[in-house]
Every structure is written in structure tokens, then in C-alpha cells.
Enzyme design. Structure first.
Site, PDB file in Angstrom:
ATOM      1  N   SER A   1       0.782  -1.075  -0.035  1.00 36.99           N
ATOM      2  CA  SER A   1       0.067   0.098  -0.013  1.00 36.99           C
ATOM      3  C   SER A   1       0.873   1.079  -0.160  1.00 36.99           C
ATOM      4  O   SER A   1       1.965   1.245   0.275  1.00 36.99           O
ATOM      5  CB  SER A   1      -0.822   0.049   1.346  1.00 36.99           C
ATOM      6  N   THR A   2       0.298   2.496  -0.208  1.00 35.42           N
ATOM      7  CA  THR A   2       1.022   3.658  -0.291  1.00 35.42           C
ATOM      8  C   THR A   2       1.632   3.865   1.042  1.00 35.42           C
ATOM      9  O   THR A   2       2.737   4.385   1.155  1.00 35.42           O
ATOM     10  CB  THR A   2       0.202   4.833  -0.863  1.00 35.42           C
TER      11      THR A   2
END
Length: 486
Positions: A19-20
């Protein structure tokens, strides 16, 4: 489709996710994950080129991820033999979702490997880890179920309705309020079944033909009519925790596990009518041919010699065929010597027998019916007493487990004692009005005789079912009519 692929032709899948937030916080690289997984494959001697599923910028908090969805589709097709991740949390950070996904892998005989945790479902240690994870998840599910049960139990004991409202009621502030329009339909259904002898199918058909909508506007069915006729909600009783839905197959629990609250909301059907309907439903059902046969006594008529059913046979040329009732044991097995009887004659004897029965109803027969009705009432009372005791026993268990307060337990004890006292009083004072019983019986017989002469056979048979259990033929003009309890 899975059988089209052999182990040799199945693919190895690598699943990489980041994920970011993880990229910024932990410096987790998709390229790094791929390199580590491919190195593991080479170290294990797996020479085939793996399929790589890259999930970029997706959180593991849910399963709504495009690459995961695509991977699971391939698993179900049977094209994959092994799935590798660098860590378990690449697949999911939630134990529930992780176990659901691993279940899918196991169902499709796919090995799941996490190289950081040395987790491989094909090895004994991997399976042991999976069992531990499953045990933890099961423990958490049980904790959640206990909390839900405690909340539901409290709501049920305070008369709160816990699901959507049944037909005949509206749900207002979690309490059932009678819907007068639907309530009239409920009363009519009970009358059609109990007093007019219509079955589930016939009632559903009638309501559908008249354009009366069901609760969800889907039309009426055999199942919906049966549920309406057997639901204790209509006599003001709330029943909860009746069905075990913990597995895919729903199973009815033992009645001592039910939560039953009497007089929890306004009733639509009085208790005596509701119990009479349950009694009719639970009685030995009339064979299907008795409902659909175009012959008046089809399904009711029994052989006086052997007790087998008498069925219709046809004799004579096609231009002048005649009906006769013939013993099925004689016709099919040759084990009975009973003779065939002209069907029209037998039906005339039946009508004559009903007339004689209405004119010569003797006191001993009425007494016998009254005694049977008294025994039925006793059985209902005993069931009510046992249900009250079972409810109190459950409350004792709930108090012991710390689910309810002492005050709730004391209230249930007082309620049980009141129900038992009232039931025992009813039991000791139960009397049957024999004159009223005789009048009711004669009225039914008269209505039945009129129906036989005026109504179509199928409709007349519906009324026969409400009064007659069976008809036994012993010889010419010698028939025995066995009545059901009014």
C-alpha cells in the site's frame, strides 16, 4: 474443469502487495518482494516461470483487490499448484480474511507458502500453524457469538423484535404493531385451513388469484402458507434462537435452547385456534391422492378385510366405462380376497351413513370424542408447563454464566410458577361441553352432506378432510365412518 490440468501443467503464482502507506513507512518494495520470491523458487529447484500478481497501492484490510480477485479465480479454475508470498500480511492483515482465503486454497489443493514465516501448508509444521490460527479465529468467533447472544437475549426478554416483521405486523421502534389489512388475511388463511379444509397449495392459489400481495410482493407459495400457519408470532409469542445458523446447513435446535417470550406483542390469532391448526398439521397427513383424486372417497376408503387402500378401477368398454373401488392389495398383490364395489354405490352409502350418523349420535360416542378432546387439552397444558420449566432452566444457566442479573432470574422463576399454577388449574377444571360438541359435530355433518351434493368433488373432499379420518368398507351397504376429533 480442474481435472483438465495435471500437477505438471499447473502454474506457480507469486503474490506481491504494497500500500502507499507501507511504502512510505516501511520502505516495502514490490521489486524486492519479487526478487525474494523468485530466489526462493530457484532454491527449491522449481524451474517453471511463475505468474506474478502485483497489487500496487492496495490495503490488506479487505479482500476487494483486483489482483487477489484474479488470483482466486485462477485457483478455482484449477490452474495453480502453489502460491508464494513474502509474509502472511501480504495476503491479508485480518485473520478472518486470511483463513477464508486459505480455505479456498485448500479446497482446490493449492499449497500456500510464506517464506518469511516458513509457512507451507504442504508441511506438517505449516499445517500445525494453520490449525493454531484456526483455533484462535474460532475462539474469537465464539467470543463474538456470546456477546451477540447476550444482547439478543436481553432484547428478546424485553419484547423487542429481532428481525424483519412477519406478515400481519409492522415493525415500529423494534416492536410489532398489528397491520390491520394484513391481519385480516392472516385470519382468513387460518379459517380456510381449519374450517374449510383447504391445504397449503389451495390457499396460496386462492390468494394469488385474488391478487392479494405477500409481504415482499413475491406471491404466495406452499412454504409461505405453511410458515404463516405454524408461526407462534400470531398468538403473541416471540420465539428466538430456534435455528442454528453457524454452519451452511441450517438446523433447528432443541426446544430447551429456544428463547420463548409469551404475550410479547399483540396477537392476531387466539391460542385455541392456533393450537387447533397445529394439531391438524401434525396429524397423519391425508395421502396426496385424497386431495387430488376426482373420486369422492379416493384416499379415504380402506378395505375392511386387510386395511389396504381402495383405489379406482375401470371396467367395461370405452363407450360405457364404469368406476369401481377395488382393494389395492387384491389388485396389485393378490393377497386379499375383497371384491370390487361400484364406486357410485359406495359414495351413496357414504352419504347415507353420514345422515344416519347425524340422526343417531349416541352419548357413548360423544363421550369418547370428549375424552379424546380432554386428553388433547391435557397434552397442550403439559407442553406449556414443560416449556416454562425449560425456559427457567436456561435462565439459571445464563445467570451462572454471568449473562443476566439475579433480578432477571427471579422474574423468570415467578413467571414459571405462575404459568405452572394456571396450567394445573386449567388441567383440574377442564370440562368438555358434550352438548356443544354434539351440536358442533352435527353442524359439520350437515354442512358436509350439503357440500357433497352441491360442490365440485375436489372442494367437497376438502371439507371431508376436516371431519373424516377414513372410511372402511366391510361389505354391501356396510361401511364404517371414522371421524377426526372436532
Amino acid at each position: 474443469m480442474r481435472d483438465e490440468y495435471s500437477d505438471e501443467t499447473k502454474n506457480i503464482a507469486l503474490y506481491c502487495r504494497v500500500s502507499t502507506d507501507e511504502q512510505a513507512r516501511e520502505g516495502v518494495s514490490l521489486d524486492e518482494q519479487q526478487q525474494r520470491l523468485k530466489s526462493y523458487c530457484r532454491a527449491m529447484g522449481w524451474t517453471e516461470i511463475p505468474h506474478v500478481y502485483i497489487e500496487d497501492g492496495y490495503s490488506a484490510k479487505n479482500m476487494d483487490r483486483p489482483q487477489l480477485i484474479s488470483l482466486l479465480k485462477e485457483v478455482k479454475k484449477g490452474t495453480i499448484s502453489k502460491i508464494l508470498v513474502t509474509k502472511l500480511d501480504r495476503i491479508s492483515r485480518r485473520l478472518k480474511h486470511l483463513l477464508e482465503i486459505i480455505d479456498i486454497f485448500q479446497e482446490n489443493k493449492v499449497s500456500f507458502i510464506s517464506i518469511s514465516e516458513s509457512f507451507d501448508t504442504n508441511t506438517p509444521s505449516g499445517r500445525l500453524t494453520l490449525q493454531v490460527l484456526g483455533a484462535v479465529a474460532e475462539f474469537e468467533r465464539e467470543r463474538i457469538r456470546e456477546r451477540v447472544f447476550e444482547n439478543m437475549l436481553h432484547a428478546a426478554n424485553h419484547g423487542k423484535w429481532l428481525t424483519q416483521s412477519p406478515y400481519g405486523y409492522d415493525l415500529i421502534h423494534k416492536e410489532l404493531v398489528v397491520n390491520e389489512t394484513e391481519a385480516e388475511v392472516v385470519k382468513r388463511v387460518y379459517d380456510l385451513y381449519l374450517n374449510e379444509g383447504l391445504g397449503f397449495y389451495s390457499i396460496a392459489k386462492k390468494l394469488n388469484q385474488e391478487g392479494i400481495p405477500s409481504k415482499k410482493k413475491r406471491g404466495w407459495s406452499i412454504r409461505s402458507i405453511k410458515l404463516l400457519l405454524t408461526n407462534p408470532v400470531y398468538k403473541g409469542t416471540l420465539v428466538w434462537n430456534r435455528i442454528d445458523r453457524s454452519s451452511n446447513k441450517q438446523v433447528e435446535k432443541d426446544d430447551e435452547d429456544w428463547v420463548v417470550v409469551e404475550n410479547a406483542h399483540p396477537l392476531i390469532i387466539d391460542e385455541s385456534t392456533w393450537e387447533a391448526v397445529q394439531k391438524r398439521i401434525n396429524q397423519a397427513s391425508v395421502p396426496p391422492r385424497a386431495k387430488t383424486s376426482p373420486h369422492l372417497l379416493g384416499g379415504f376408503l380402506k378395505c375392511g378385510r386387510c386395511g389396504a387402500a381402495m383405489t379406482i378401477s375401470w371396467t367395461g368398454p370405452k363407450t360405457n366405462r364404469k368406476r369401481s373401488y377395488r382393494c389395492s392389495a387384491n389388485k396389485n398383490k393378490g393377497t386379499c380376497t375383497s371384491q370390487p364395489y361400484n364406486a357410485s354405490d359406495v359414495e351413496d352409502w357414504f352419504k347415507e351413513g353420514l345422515l344416519r350418523l347425524s340422526k343417531s349420535m349416541n352419548s357413548s360416542y360423544i363421550f369418547k370424542l370428549a375424552e379424546q378432546a380432554r386428553n388433547d387439552e391435557k397434552q397442550v397444558i403439559n407442553q406449556q408447563i414443560q416449556s416454562a420449566k425449560n425456559r427457567y432452566a436456561r435462565k439459571v444457566e445464563a445467570y451462572t454464566a454471568g449473562l443476566i442479573e439475579l433480578g432477571d432470574l427471579q422474574k423468570e422463576k415467578s413467571r414459571m410458577e405462575q404459568i405452572v399454577q394456571e396450567a394445573e388449574t386449567r388441567q383440574s377444571t377442564t370440562t368438555i361441553n358434550t352438548e356443544g360438541l354434539e351440536e358442533k359435530l352435527n353442524g359439520k355433518i350437515s354442512s358436509l352432506i350439503d357440500a357433497i351434493d352441491t360442490l365440485p368433488v375436489v372442494e367437497a373432499k376438502s371439507l371431508i378432510k376436516t371431519l373424516v379420518e377414513k372410511v372402511i368398507i366391510h361389505g354391501d351397504k356396510n361401511i364404517e365412518i371414522v371421524l377426526t376429533t372436532p
